[in-house]
Write an enzyme that holds these catalytic residues in place. Structure first.
Site, short mmCIF file in Angstrom:
data_model
loop_
_atom_site.label_atom_id
_atom_site.label_comp_id
_atom_site.label_asym_id
_atom_site.label_seq_id
_atom_site.Cartn_x
_atom_site.Cartn_y
_atom_site.Cartn_z
N LYS A 93 11.70 -7.83 -7.96
CA LYS A 93 10.95 -8.19 -6.77
C LYS A 93 10.44 -9.62 -6.85
CE LYS A 93 9.76 -3.37 -5.99
NZ LYS A 93 8.82 -2.28 -6.31
N GLN A 104 2.80 -1.34 -8.54
CA GLN A 104 4.00 -0.64 -9.00
C GLN A 104 3.63 0.75 -9.48
OE1 GLN A 104 7.23 -1.80 -8.84
NE2 GLN A 104 7.78 0.27 -9.49
N ASP A 134 3.19 -2.67 1.12
CA ASP A 134 4.05 -1.60 0.63
C ASP A 134 3.83 -0.31 1.42
OD1 ASP A 134 6.06 -0.73 -1.10
OD2 ASP A 134 4.65 -0.01 -2.62
#
Length: 282
Positions: A55, A99, A122
């Site tokens: 990413k 994450q 996200d």
């Protein structure tokens, strides 16, 4: 025997990232500030380390700054919440990615809720889920958002169609079902306790496989001509759908890899730039 058309997520993702890079460059030209995505990783799980690095690389190619916060595996929920709260208050950070998974000793939901809604690129907070459910402005969960973009790219209108979502996770199964419902599909959720899963899948015009079991969905259970979205990834480049048999019955199908995966990152980058534009008021 005819074969399904492959849905090229990699190609669509490239086009989205190219457009995102233009927007990022334009923002920096107008304001002197590049969009910034902060990634937070707890521990050193090899797969998570790889995902975060990927990413970061994609951010760089799109003209997005990447700020990485690495925390030790023993980080507590309170410490993680403090980190995310500080990033939420930092005006130079426009998007935050935690994450996951973060480890069983951490209250993951509490951590997600420490992310400010306007930086939840996200799409993991309750605020974002509510916006997806009610069709309000906000950030979508990245994989579900990528799936909807793929459907649009291939002129698949969910309205009136029977959509079966296999999986009920908070960041994939549940939100993609709500997005499909918002587009007037008739949505059925299936999961580990669904009785006779095959019979439900056979009725689907659109199948979204979003569980952690390789080749769970068999080709003989696919309705001829159905759209098959495989959002799973298992070791050996194997998805949740038995691709070799499903490809002979579906009308459209996503490959693994090259289908849903690239779209997830593309939507993350796009939403980071959108977040930056909103926060600086342009």
């Amino acid at each position: 025997m005819s074969q399904a058309q492959l849905m090229d997520g990699a190609g669509l993702a490239r086009r989205i990232v190219e457009e995102t890079a233009k927007r990022a460059a334009g923002l920096k030209d107008r304001t002197g500030m590049a969009p910034c995505l902060a990634t937070v990783l707890v521990g050193e799980d090899p797969a998570s380390v790889t995902y975060v690095r990927m990413k970061q690389n994609r951010c760089r190619k799109a003209g997005i700054e990447s700020r990485h916060v690495a925390l030790p595996a023993g980080t507590t929920t309170a410490e993680l919440v403090d980190t995310l709260t500080a990033l939420s208050a930092d005006p130079t950070v426009h998007g935050i990615l935690l994450q996951h998974p973060v480890g069983p000793h951490i209250d993951e939901r509490a951590a997600f809720e420490a992310i400010a809604p306007d930086k939840d690129v996200d799409g993991v907070t309750l605020s974002s889920y509510s916006a997806m459910s009610f069709g309000l402005p906000g950030f979508v969960s990245c994989t579900p958002g990528g799936i909807m973009r793929l459907l649009d790219e291939y002129d698949v209108d969910p309205a009136g169609k029977r959509a079966v979502v296999v999986g009920r996770s908070a960041i994939l199964g549940k939100p993609v079902g709500m997005l499909l419902l918002g587009r007037d599909a008739t949505v059925t959720y299936c999961h580990s306790r669904t009785t006779d899963l095959s019979s439900v899948v056979r009725e689907a015009d659109i199948v979204v496989a979003a569980v952690g079991r390789p080749r769970l969905i068999r080709g003989e259970d696919i309705k001829p001509g159905a759209v098959v979205i495989d959002a799973g990834y298992n070791e050996g480049n194997v998805g949740n759908v038995d691709f070799d048999t499903a490809v002979t019955r579906a009308g459209l199908i996503t490959p693994v890899p090259g289908g849903v995966g690239p779209m997830t990152i593309a939507v993350l980058l796009e939403q980071t730039v959108t977040g930056a534009e909103r926060q600086v008021g342009v």
